[in-house]
Write a protein that holds these residues in place. Structure first.
Motif, PDB file in Angstrom:
ATOM      1  N   LEU A   1       0.821  -1.198   0.000  1.00 35.93           N
ATOM      2  CA  LEU A   1       0.000   0.000   0.000  1.00 35.93           C
ATOM      3  C   LEU A   1       0.863   1.258   0.000  1.00 35.93           C
ATOM      4  CD1 LEU A   1      -2.785  -1.037   2.527  1.00 35.93           C
ATOM      5  CD2 LEU A   1      -3.009  -0.828   0.052  1.00 35.93           C
ATOM      6  N   GLU A   2       1.854   1.270   0.861  1.00 36.27           N
ATOM      7  CA  GLU A   2       2.708   2.453   0.953  1.00 36.27           C
ATOM      8  C   GLU A   2       3.475   2.691  -0.349  1.00 36.27           C
ATOM      9  OE1 GLU A   2       4.836   1.523   4.529  1.00 36.27           O
ATOM     10  OE2 GLU A   2       3.292   2.412   5.793  1.00 36.27           O
ATOM     11  N   GLU A   3       3.848   1.610  -1.047  1.00 35.82           N
ATOM     12  CA  GLU A   3       4.539   1.747  -2.333  1.00 35.82           C
ATOM     13  C   GLU A   3       3.655   2.440  -3.374  1.00 35.82           C
ATOM     14  OE1 GLU A   3       5.914  -2.082  -3.556  1.00 35.82           O
ATOM     15  OE2 GLU A   3       7.298  -2.255  -1.864  1.00 35.82           O
ATOM     16  N   ASN A   4       2.339   2.363  -3.176  1.00 37.31           N
ATOM     17  CA  ASN A   4       1.387   3.004  -4.075  1.00 37.31           C
ATOM     18  C   ASN A   4       0.811   4.282  -3.479  1.00 37.31           C
ATOM     19  OD1 ASN A   4       1.175   1.192  -6.473  1.00 37.31           O
ATOM     20  ND2 ASN A   4       0.767  -0.299  -4.848  1.00 37.31           N
ATOM     21  N   ASN A   5       1.528   4.852  -2.518  1.00 35.96           N
ATOM     22  CA  ASN A   5       1.143   6.113  -1.873  1.00 35.96           C
ATOM     23  C   ASN A   5      -0.213   6.054  -1.178  1.00 35.96           C
ATOM     24  OD1 ASN A   5       3.545   7.444  -2.615  1.00 35.96           O
ATOM     25  ND2 ASN A   5       2.708   7.727  -4.673  1.00 35.96           N
ATOM     26  N   ILE A   6      -0.547   4.882  -0.639  1.00 36.76           N
ATOM     27  CA  ILE A   6      -1.761   4.730   0.157  1.00 36.76           C
ATOM     28  C   ILE A   6      -1.357   4.883   1.621  1.00 36.76           C
ATOM     29  CG2 ILE A   6      -3.681   3.217   0.791  1.00 36.76           C
ATOM     30  CD1 ILE A   6      -3.697   3.956  -2.182  1.00 36.76           C
TER      31      ILE A   6
END
Length: 134
Positions: A1-6
């Motif tokens: 998620l964080e890799e996709n700016n979530i």
């Protein structure tokens, strides 16, 4: 998620309600709350739910009639009486956290949505077996 700016949130891990409350205290926005055990959830039903969002209401729970739930061979321990019928929580809510002053005694609104994509939640072997017939 964080890799996709979530954006993600760390919570104490005490329990679902406690963790949700800790997150809601930190967000000042419109929120779609969805439990992670809805295997049939898809973009179409999410859009249908989001389209019914009313920002004037603080908390709106998406519920399923008990009659529909039992017609699928499912049962739930979490029910509410709404419009003279027993309904069950789906685990999906629409929240306007900008209007939350306290997490106690929130005025809860309901939207009835009898759809198997939100009725099936995977908590047991029986649920898994029923899911195979859906």
């Amino acid at each position: 998620l964080e890799e996709n700016n979530i954006e993600t949130f760390d919570t104490p891990g005490i329990g679902y309600v406690e963790d949700l409350n800790s997150v809601l205290k930190t967000i000042n926005d419109d929120i779609l709350v969805v439990s992670g055990d809805l295997p049939l959830l898809d973009g179409e039903i999410v859009q249908k739910i989001v389209d019914q969002y009313d920002p004037k209401k603080i908390w709106t729970s998406i519920i399923i009639t008990n009659k529909f739930l039992t017609s699928l061979g499912l049962e739930s321990d979490y029910s509410v009486k709404f419009n003279d019928q027993i309904c069950n929580y789906s685990g999906i809510s629409l929240v306007n956290s900008k209007k939350i002053l306290s997490l106690e005694n929130l005025d809860e609104n309901y939207i009835v949505l009898d759809d198997k994509r939100i009725a099936f939640n995977l908590n047991s072997k029986k649920d898994y077996d029923l899911l195979g017939t859906a």
